[in-house]
Design a protein around this motif. Structure first.
Motif, PDB file in Angstrom:
ATOM      1  N   ARG A   1     -23.554  18.334  -0.787  1.00 53.05           N
ATOM      2  CA  ARG A   1     -24.772  17.826  -1.426  1.00 53.05           C
ATOM      3  C   ARG A   1     -24.589  17.583  -2.919  1.00 53.05           C
ATOM      4  O   ARG A   1     -25.321  16.797  -3.517  1.00 53.05           O
TER       5      ARG A   1
ATOM      6  N   THR B   1     -22.162  13.103  -5.985  1.00 50.57           N
ATOM      7  CA  THR B   1     -23.033  11.950  -6.233  1.00 50.57           C
ATOM      8  C   THR B   1     -22.295  10.617  -6.128  1.00 50.57           C
ATOM      9  O   THR B   1     -22.928   9.579  -6.000  1.00 50.57           O
ATOM     10  N   ARG B   2     -20.967  10.645  -6.175  1.00 47.19           N
ATOM     11  CA  ARG B   2     -20.212   9.390  -6.074  1.00 47.19           C
ATOM     12  C   ARG B   2     -18.784   9.684  -5.647  1.00 47.19           C
ATOM     13  O   ARG B   2     -18.212  10.695  -6.042  1.00 47.19           O
TER      14      ARG B   2
ATOM     15  N   ALA C   1     -19.369  15.042  -8.924  1.00 42.48           N
ATOM     16  CA  ALA C   1     -20.650  15.731  -8.759  1.00 42.48           C
ATOM     17  C   ALA C   1     -21.323  15.755 -10.126  1.00 42.48           C
ATOM     18  O   ALA C   1     -20.918  16.510 -11.014  1.00 42.48           O
ATOM     19  N   ASP C   2     -22.304  14.904 -10.298  1.00 43.05           N
ATOM     20  CA  ASP C   2     -23.000  14.751 -11.580  1.00 43.05           C
ATOM     21  C   ASP C   2     -24.373  15.397 -11.467  1.00 43.05           C
ATOM     22  O   ASP C   2     -25.208  14.979 -10.655  1.00 43.05           O
ATOM     23  N   SER C   3     -24.615  16.410 -12.288  1.00 40.32           N
ATOM     24  CA  SER C   3     -25.893  17.125 -12.227  1.00 40.32           C
ATOM     25  C   SER C   3     -27.052  16.303 -12.767  1.00 40.32           C
ATOM     26  O   SER C   3     -28.213  16.597 -12.470  1.00 40.32           O
ATOM     27  N   GLY C   4     -26.737  15.292 -13.582  1.00 41.48           N
ATOM     28  CA  GLY C   4     -27.799  14.532 -14.241  1.00 41.48           C
ATOM     29  C   GLY C   4     -28.328  15.207 -15.489  1.00 41.48           C
ATOM     30  O   GLY C   4     -29.195  14.668 -16.177  1.00 41.48           O
TER      31      GLY C   4
ATOM     32  N   ILE D   1     -22.310  22.738  -6.445  1.00 40.10           N
ATOM     33  CA  ILE D   1     -23.422  21.927  -6.942  1.00 40.10           C
ATOM     34  C   ILE D   1     -23.620  22.293  -8.405  1.00 40.10           C
ATOM     35  O   ILE D   1     -24.216  23.327  -8.722  1.00 40.10           O
TER      36      ILE D   1
ATOM     37  N   ARG E   1     -20.828  17.625 -15.361  1.00 42.79           N
ATOM     38  CA  ARG E   1     -20.202  16.946 -14.220  1.00 42.79           C
ATOM     39  C   ARG E   1     -18.958  17.688 -13.768  1.00 42.79           C
ATOM     40  O   ARG E   1     -18.245  18.285 -14.566  1.00 42.79           O
TER      41      ARG E   1
END
Length: 315
Positions: free
Chosen positions: A40, A43-44, A67-70, A101, A106
């Motif tokens: 999960r 992200t890309r 995995a980019d947390s934003g 996660i 990132r």
């Protein structure tokens, strides 16, 4: 909190491993290398050639999981499979892709950074594939080679290999060792172009902390060691103390001032990243070629836990 994190990841792998056996992949699976199932947090999924276009379509191009947390924060890079026969580093990277996660910043992970090395096996004394039976069916992971496949390299091995910055002359096959050719060359051999692509990613993505996950023979002085670029040796020293308090004994060594081409040396010297290499003991790299999974002294699950704990201690 770190203990809960490590226990959760180790528990996941112990659940996955279940019954283990060495086997060739089933018919129709022969072209599959590492069975990576993004979790999960991812992200890309990109390809390394995005950071160096000439790598596209070559046997060295490989997947990059982001995995980019934003949320603003550090960018962490983790590479497994520099040497594709060092399986604990590969599966540690896979564990992070499937379970991690990030809450800030990132995480960028390449589980098999030398894809060419993943496509072949140098010795008949080790398995070509590792089969892991899970409740969701079997999973296959390629047990590859230390070097880029000579068929892919594009040029014969030299009589001796010497890094452009100088230093000791090594045997010719070391020209296909990704961890001897950094920062690489944009118009060099396939291995040198691969190294150049990795450096381009580190610079373009402004990576803050970079890890290269390895294994060594149990009798090697490198086994259970963190090697750190001199500029971030203090972070590694604090991590070793923290790991000791957790019951994990790791040695510490700074990058050599004269031995060029290694990830921790060149990543740290040529980018802003704090650069580390982590080594665990793989019994299959001993003189007796032991079992890389179920060895009673160096089980795979324990080696994966050591990699993950070392990463977490440094972070």
């Amino acid at each position: 909190m770190r203990r809960r994190f490590i226990r959760a990841l180790l528990g996941f792998f112990l659940w996955c491993i279940g019954a283990l056996a060495f086997a060739d992949p089933a018919p129709g699976v022969a072209t599959i290398l590492h069975d990576v199932r993004p979790g999960r947090g991812v992200t890309r999924v990109a390809w390394l050639s995005e950071w160096f276009t000439p790598l596209a379509g070559t046997p060295a191009d490989t997947r990059v999981f982001i995995a980019d947390s934003g949320t603003p924060g550090a960018t962490v890079f983790i590479a497994g499979g520099t040497h594709a026969n060092e399986i604990a580093g590969i599966l540690s990277a896979v564990a992070l892709i499937e379970k991690a996660i990030p809450s800030t910043g990132r995480l960028i992970v390449i589980p098999d950074i030398n894809m060419s090395a993943s496509t072949w096996t140098e010795s008949t004394k080790v398995p070509s594939w590792i089969r892991i039976d899970t409740p969701n069916g079997p999973r296959f992971f390629k047990y590859g080679a230390r070097y880029t496949d000579p068929v892919h390299q594009g040029e014969p091995d030299p009589d001796r290999y010497q890094h452009p910055k100088g230093g000791e002359a090594l045997e010719g096959a070391e020209a296909r060792n990704l961890n001897r050719v950094y920062p690489g060359m944009p118009d060099g051999s396939l291995t040198e172009r691969l190294a150049w692509a990795v450096m381009s990613l580190l610079k373009t993505e402004a990576v803050d902390i970079a890890f290269d996950l390895h294994e060594a023979g149990p009798e090697s002085r490198l086994a259970n060691m963190i090697v750190a670029n001199p500029k971030n040796l203090d972070l590694a020293a604090l991590a070793v103390i923290s790991l000791e308090m957790e019951g994990i004994r790791m040695k510490l060594e700074p990058s050599s001032e004269v031995f060029h081409g290694l990830s921790h040396r060149e990543w740290g010297d040529e980018t802003k990243a704090s650069a580390f290499l982590v080594e665990t003991p793989n019994p299959a790299q001993s003189t007796e070629k032991g079992n890389p999974i179920e060895d009673p002294h160096y089980p795979l699950a324990g080696r994966i836990a050591t990699h993950l704990a070392s990463i977490e201690a440094i972070l």
